[in-house]
Design a protein around this motif. Structure first.
Motif, PDB file in Angstrom:
ATOM      1  N   LEU A  87      80.133  80.276  82.854  1.00  0.00           N
ATOM      2  CA  LEU A  87      78.966  80.184  81.978  1.00  0.00           C
ATOM      3  C   LEU A  87      79.320  80.693  80.588  1.00  0.00           C
ATOM      4  CD1 LEU A  87      75.945  79.787  81.294  1.00  0.00           C
ATOM      5  CD2 LEU A  87      75.566  82.118  82.180  1.00  0.00           C
ATOM      6  N   TYR A  88      80.020  81.822  80.520  1.00  0.00           N
ATOM      7  CA  TYR A  88      80.370  82.382  79.217  1.00  0.00           C
ATOM      8  C   TYR A  88      81.458  81.587  78.521  1.00  0.00           C
ATOM      9  CZ  TYR A  88      77.108  86.061  78.481  1.00  0.00           C
ATOM     10  OH  TYR A  88      75.951  86.722  78.198  1.00  0.00           O
TER      11      TYR A  88
ATOM     12  N   GLU B 242      72.720  87.304  95.414  1.00  0.00           N
ATOM     13  CA  GLU B 242      72.355  85.945  95.828  1.00  0.00           C
ATOM     14  C   GLU B 242      72.844  84.935  94.794  1.00  0.00           C
ATOM     15  OE1 GLU B 242      68.560  87.279  95.368  1.00  0.00           O
ATOM     16  OE2 GLU B 242      68.638  88.477  97.196  1.00  0.00           O
ATOM     17  N   GLU B 243      73.254  83.769  95.282  1.00  0.00           N
ATOM     18  CA  GLU B 243      73.636  82.691  94.369  1.00  0.00           C
ATOM     19  C   GLU B 243      72.366  82.122  93.750  1.00  0.00           C
ATOM     20  OE1 GLU B 243      76.863  81.469  93.579  1.00  0.00           O
ATOM     21  OE2 GLU B 243      77.405  83.335  94.561  1.00  0.00           O
ATOM     22  N   LYS B 244      72.417  81.846  92.433  1.00  0.00           N
ATOM     23  CA  LYS B 244      71.235  81.320  91.726  1.00  0.00           C
ATOM     24  C   LYS B 244      71.698  80.213  90.794  1.00  0.00           C
ATOM     25  CE  LYS B 244      67.005  82.142  89.664  1.00  0.00           C
ATOM     26  NZ  LYS B 244      65.901  81.535  90.365  1.00  0.00           N
ATOM     27  N   SER B 245      71.077  79.061  90.926  1.00  0.00           N
ATOM     28  CA  SER B 245      71.374  77.954  90.027  1.00  0.00           C
ATOM     29  C   SER B 245      70.562  78.126  88.750  1.00  0.00           C
ATOM     30  CB  SER B 245      71.023  76.630  90.696  1.00  0.00           C
ATOM     31  OG  SER B 245      71.092  75.594  89.723  1.00  0.00           O
ATOM     32  N   LEU B 246      71.213  77.985  87.610  1.00  0.00           N
ATOM     33  CA  LEU B 246      70.468  78.069  86.355  1.00  0.00           C
ATOM     34  C   LEU B 246      69.582  76.837  86.154  1.00  0.00           C
ATOM     35  CD1 LEU B 246      72.983  79.824  83.933  1.00  0.00           C
ATOM     36  CD2 LEU B 246      71.161  80.808  85.324  1.00  0.00           C
ATOM     37  N   ALA B 247      69.736  75.822  87.012  1.00  0.00           N
ATOM     38  CA  ALA B 247      68.824  74.672  86.992  1.00  0.00           C
ATOM     39  C   ALA B 247      67.406  75.131  87.315  1.00  0.00           C
ATOM     40  CB  ALA B 247      69.283  73.605  87.984  1.00  0.00           C
TER      41      ALA B 247
ATOM     42  N   PHE C 101      75.265  75.519  85.743  1.00  0.00           N
ATOM     43  CA  PHE C 101      76.019  76.676  86.240  1.00  0.00           C
ATOM     44  C   PHE C 101      75.252  77.401  87.343  1.00  0.00           C
ATOM     45  CE2 PHE C 101      77.698  75.805  82.088  1.00  0.00           C
ATOM     46  CZ  PHE C 101      79.060  75.916  82.293  1.00  0.00           C
ATOM     47  N   THR C 102      76.033  77.996  88.230  1.00  0.00           N
ATOM     48  CA  THR C 102      75.489  78.858  89.272  1.00  0.00           C
ATOM     49  C   THR C 102      76.014  80.256  89.001  1.00  0.00           C
ATOM     50  OG1 THR C 102      75.426  77.049  90.854  1.00  0.00           O
ATOM     51  CG2 THR C 102      75.404  79.266  91.769  1.00  0.00           C
ATOM     52  N   VAL C 103      75.140  81.233  89.139  1.00  0.00           N
ATOM     53  CA  VAL C 103      75.505  82.627  88.894  1.00  0.00           C
ATOM     54  C   VAL C 103      75.059  83.458  90.100  1.00  0.00           C
ATOM     55  CG1 VAL C 103      75.430  82.448  86.374  1.00  0.00           C
ATOM     56  CG2 VAL C 103      73.335  82.963  87.618  1.00  0.00           C
ATOM     57  N   ARG C 104      75.502  84.685  90.152  1.00  0.00           N
ATOM     58  CA  ARG C 104      75.119  85.586  91.241  1.00  0.00           C
ATOM     59  C   ARG C 104      74.131  86.617  90.700  1.00  0.00           C
ATOM     60  NH1 ARG C 104      78.282  86.583  96.001  1.00  0.00           N
ATOM     61  NH2 ARG C 104      79.495  85.016  94.990  1.00  0.00           N
TER      62      ARG C 104
END
Length: 164
Positions: A105-106, A14-19, A6-9
């Motif tokens: 994500l949720y 800013e976009e942030k990859s949970l990777a 998942f990618t979150v803000r």
């Protein structure tokens, strides 16, 4: 599929990859600064401070879906978390955790670890413990204090230390 896909803000947009959190134990929490459970911010920060050097992070997702307990914009939320609770763990942009527009994500977290009364999030400060591979290990209710999760975090961290 796992949390790392998942990618979150971030709370700063800013976009942030949970990777980016691969290899870390995570505690993902929907938060609200005006909630009766808001004192849990202190316990969450303590967990973060205690274990961050060992590969642990608390990820906070502000949410205003429960009695308007997070009415501010992202900047106001970030400021309230820092000033009132000393939060420096990662915070993300305000999201919905329930309903048709719940963040993906949720949607995933709820499917992986449904609650006692079904999959919806019942209130602020529902917590999801995620292992180093991005698998959802357990869901904790809003009333579970962060200190009660400590031993399970330690167990996951020790497991990875043994394999290192």
């Amino acid at each position: 599929m796992n949390v790392h896909q998942f990618t979150v803000r971030t709370i700063r947009g800013e976009e942030k990859s949970l990777a980016d959190y691969q290899g870390q134990v995570l505690l993902i929490v929907n938060t609200a600064t005006k909630c009766g459970f808001a004192p849990q911010f202190t316990g969450l920060q303590e967990l973060h401070d205690t274990y961050k050097e060992q590969g642990f992070s608390v990820l906070g997702f502000p949410c205003n879906q429960f009695k308007d307990q997070e009415p501010g914009d992202d900047a106001q939320v970030e400021q309230a978390c820092q000033i009132n609770f000393g939060v420096n763990f990662p915070l993300f942009s305000k999201i919905n955790v329930n309903g048709a527009d719940a963040h993906p994500l949720y949607q995933y977290l709820k499917k992986q670890a449904p609650g006692l009364l079904g999959s919806s999030i019942k209130w602020n400060f529902t917590k999801f413990l995620v292992d180093q591979q991005g698998n959802v290990i357990k869901r904790f209710s809003p009333t579970t204090s962060p200190s009660k999760i400590d031993s399970q975090i330690r167990k996951l961290l020790e497991k990875s230390a043994v394999h290192a």
